[in-house]
Design a protein around this motif. Structure first.
Motif, PDB file in Angstrom:
ATOM      1  N   UNK A  24      62.865  17.278  41.736  1.00 30.86           N
ATOM      2  CA  UNK A  24      63.854  18.333  41.557  1.00 30.86           C
ATOM      3  C   UNK A  24      63.869  18.855  40.121  1.00 30.86           C
ATOM      4  N   UNK A  25      63.308  18.070  39.198  1.00 29.96           N
ATOM      5  CA  UNK A  25      63.314  18.482  37.798  1.00 29.96           C
ATOM      6  C   UNK A  25      62.059  19.273  37.411  1.00 29.96           C
ATOM      7  N   UNK A  26      61.115  19.385  38.335  1.00 26.87           N
ATOM      8  CA  UNK A  26      59.884  20.109  38.061  1.00 26.87           C
ATOM      9  C   UNK A  26      59.866  21.437  38.801  1.00 26.87           C
ATOM     10  N   UNK A  27      59.630  22.525  38.074  1.00 28.33           N
ATOM     11  CA  UNK A  27      59.406  23.797  38.739  1.00 28.33           C
ATOM     12  C   UNK A  27      58.082  23.744  39.492  1.00 28.33           C
ATOM     13  N   UNK A  28      58.022  24.408  40.613  1.00 27.56           N
ATOM     14  CA  UNK A  28      56.785  24.567  41.370  1.00 27.56           C
ATOM     15  C   UNK A  28      56.414  26.041  41.299  1.00 27.56           C
ATOM     16  N   UNK A  29      55.323  26.343  40.611  1.00 27.84           N
ATOM     17  CA  UNK A  29      54.940  27.739  40.396  1.00 27.84           C
ATOM     18  C   UNK A  29      53.662  28.048  41.160  1.00 27.84           C
ATOM     19  N   UNK A  30      53.778  28.929  42.134  1.00 24.72           N
ATOM     20  CA  UNK A  30      52.636  29.418  42.896  1.00 24.72           C
ATOM     21  C   UNK A  30      52.228  30.743  42.271  1.00 24.72           C
ATOM     22  N   UNK A  31      50.967  30.847  41.842  1.00 26.18           N
ATOM     23  CA  UNK A  31      50.601  32.064  41.127  1.00 26.18           C
ATOM     24  C   UNK A  31      49.145  32.455  41.355  1.00 26.18           C
ATOM     25  N   UNK A  32      48.850  33.692  41.010  1.00 23.15           N
ATOM     26  CA  UNK A  32      47.499  34.235  41.108  1.00 23.15           C
ATOM     27  C   UNK A  32      47.336  35.282  40.019  1.00 23.15           C
ATOM     28  N   UNK A  33      46.092  35.520  39.636  1.00 24.87           N
ATOM     29  CA  UNK A  33      45.825  36.519  38.600  1.00 24.87           C
ATOM     30  C   UNK A  33      44.706  37.459  39.032  1.00 24.87           C
ATOM     31  N   UNK A  34      44.710  38.638  38.460  1.00 25.98           N
ATOM     32  CA  UNK A  34      43.543  39.525  38.467  1.00 25.98           C
ATOM     33  C   UNK A  34      43.135  39.681  37.009  1.00 25.98           C
ATOM     34  N   UNK A  35      41.840  39.737  36.765  1.00 29.34           N
ATOM     35  CA  UNK A  35      41.368  39.680  35.386  1.00 29.34           C
ATOM     36  C   UNK A  35      40.302  40.731  35.094  1.00 29.34           C
ATOM     37  N   UNK A  36      39.987  40.870  33.822  1.00 31.32           N
ATOM     38  CA  UNK A  36      38.938  41.805  33.396  1.00 31.32           C
ATOM     39  C   UNK A  36      37.556  41.196  33.518  1.00 31.32           C
ATOM     40  N   UNK A  37      37.481  39.903  33.864  1.00 34.33           N
ATOM     41  CA  UNK A  37      36.210  39.200  33.973  1.00 34.33           C
ATOM     42  C   UNK A  37      36.470  37.725  34.187  1.00 34.33           C
ATOM     43  N   UNK A  38      35.469  36.898  33.938  1.00 33.04           N
ATOM     44  CA  UNK A  38      35.584  35.475  34.263  1.00 33.04           C
ATOM     45  C   UNK A  38      35.522  34.559  33.041  1.00 33.04           C
ATOM     46  N   UNK A  39      35.504  35.121  31.845  1.00 37.19           N
ATOM     47  CA  UNK A  39      35.403  34.321  30.635  1.00 37.19           C
ATOM     48  C   UNK A  39      36.746  34.300  29.899  1.00 37.19           C
ATOM     49  N   UNK A  40      37.441  33.153  29.928  1.00 41.07           N
ATOM     50  CA  UNK A  40      38.772  33.073  29.307  1.00 41.07           C
ATOM     51  C   UNK A  40      38.788  33.422  27.827  1.00 41.07           C
ATOM     52  N   UNK A  41      37.681  33.189  27.136  1.00 46.12           N
ATOM     53  CA  UNK A  41      37.665  33.431  25.694  1.00 46.12           C
ATOM     54  C   UNK A  41      37.642  34.910  25.345  1.00 46.12           C
ATOM     55  N   UNK A  42      37.159  35.742  26.260  1.00 51.00           N
ATOM     56  CA  UNK A  42      37.057  37.172  25.940  1.00 51.00           C
ATOM     57  C   UNK A  42      37.676  38.089  26.968  1.00 51.00           C
ATOM     58  N   UNK A  43      37.905  37.598  28.182  1.00 50.93           N
ATOM     59  CA  UNK A  43      38.512  38.431  29.216  1.00 50.93           C
ATOM     60  C   UNK A  43      40.017  38.231  29.281  1.00 50.93           C
ATOM     61  N   UNK A  44      40.700  39.214  29.833  1.00 50.44           N
ATOM     62  CA  UNK A  44      42.153  39.239  29.854  1.00 50.44           C
ATOM     63  C   UNK A  44      42.682  39.258  31.282  1.00 50.44           C
ATOM     64  N   UNK A  45      43.854  38.684  31.457  1.00 50.24           N
ATOM     65  CA  UNK A  45      44.595  38.851  32.705  1.00 50.24           C
ATOM     66  C   UNK A  45      45.152  40.270  32.723  1.00 50.24           C
ATOM     67  N   UNK A  46      44.928  41.001  33.811  1.00 48.00           N
ATOM     68  CA  UNK A  46      45.483  42.352  33.926  1.00 48.00           C
ATOM     69  C   UNK A  46      46.630  42.407  34.927  1.00 48.00           C
ATOM     70  N   UNK A  47      46.738  41.385  35.779  1.00 42.39           N
ATOM     71  CA  UNK A  47      47.907  41.248  36.649  1.00 42.39           C
ATOM     72  C   UNK A  47      48.178  39.778  36.888  1.00 42.39           C
ATOM     73  N   UNK A  48      49.440  39.405  36.789  1.00 38.31           N
ATOM     74  CA  UNK A  48      49.880  38.050  37.086  1.00 38.31           C
ATOM     75  C   UNK A  48      51.029  38.132  38.078  1.00 38.31           C
ATOM     76  N   UNK A  49      50.844  37.500  39.222  1.00 40.17           N
ATOM     77  CA  UNK A  49      51.893  37.446  40.235  1.00 40.17           C
ATOM     78  C   UNK A  49      52.277  35.993  40.443  1.00 40.17           C
ATOM     79  N   UNK A  50      53.568  35.692  40.368  1.00 42.13           N
ATOM     80  CA  UNK A  50      53.994  34.290  40.426  1.00 42.13           C
ATOM     81  C   UNK A  50      55.348  34.161  41.106  1.00 42.13           C
ATOM     82  N   UNK A  51      55.526  33.027  41.776  1.00 40.70           N
ATOM     83  CA  UNK A  51      56.791  32.666  42.402  1.00 40.70           C
ATOM     84  C   UNK A  51      57.168  31.264  41.920  1.00 40.70           C
ATOM     85  N   UNK A  52      58.413  31.112  41.507  1.00 43.00           N
ATOM     86  CA  UNK A  52      58.893  29.820  41.002  1.00 43.00           C
ATOM     87  C   UNK A  52      59.877  29.218  41.999  1.00 43.00           C
TER      88      UNK A  52
END
Length: 213
Positions: A24-52
């Motif tokens: 009960x003390x832990x949030x459960x976050x279901x989420x998904x992203x759309x991104x500019x590519x697949x490399x975290x070091x240079x690509x960006x999230x362009x959409x983040x959808x999440x439910x807590x």
């Protein structure tokens, strides 16, 4: 009851089983992203959808939700746009990563169970964002719904592990109508199934008391 067959989800299951009284003390976050590519070091999230959610007496109770668009510091190429349908024109008036970050950081907190389809990719993209903002993503544990589906369907013939196929094979499609992303009231480009599948699996398999097989 879900039983993790491989190491991918075993650690989360062990901790949830041993810490059921404290879930009960832990949030459960279901989420998904759309991104500019697949490399975290240079690509960006362009959409983040999440439910807590919170676990209240074994029930998942929705506490908060977010659907955030982010304008990267460069133009998306056509190949990337063809994947998710988010255009440069659509993102033109959206906030930057720096502007959106405080809201995202507050939403995710530091002690949540992160749940998603092939969730490692989305977590890595979040880590890339946090690193650019000179901080670190912290969370309790992660649960990969793709691996969860593989565990449940182990030994069965299945043509692929796409979201729509998994929904059908897991028998979770009864009474559900999937709509096109542009029909959603929030104009979400993220497939509704990428959020719906994790929620259905969590509820059907009583994930709050899952344990090892």
């Amino acid at each position: 009851m879900y039983r993790a067959r491989t190491h991918v989800n075993q650690k989360a299951c062990i901790c949830m089983y041993e810490d059921t009284m404290h879930m009960q003390y832990h949030d459960i976050i279901v989420f998904d992203t759309e991104t500019s590519g697949v490399k975290p070091s240079k690509d960006y999230i362009v959409q983040l959808s999440a439910r807590k959610f919170k676990n209240e007496g074994g029930e998942l109770i929705l506490k908060d939700k977010r659907n955030i668009y982010i304008r990267p510091p460069f133009f998306l190429d056509k190949k990337n746009i063809d994947i998710h349908g988010i255009t440069n024109e659509f993102l033109q008036d959206k906030q930057t990563e720096e502007d959106a970050f405080s809201e995202i950081q507050e939403f995710f907190g530091e002690n949540a169970l992160l749940v998603g389809y092939n969730v490692d990719f989305d977590i890595d993209m979040l880590r890339g964002m946090y690193k650019r903002q000179k901080t670190e993503l912290k969370f309790w544990y992660k649960l990969d719904v793709l691996e969860m589906a593989r565990d449940i369907l182990y030994g069965k013939e299945i043509e692929d592990y796409s979201l729509s196929t998994l929904i059908r094979h897991l028998g979770l499609d009864s009474g559900i109508t999937f709509h096109q992303a542009d029909d959603d009231e929030d104009q979400m480009y993220i497939s509704p199934m990428s959020i719906l599948l994790p929620l259905l699996l969590l509820k059907k398999n009583q994930i709050m008391v899952c344990y090892l097989s």
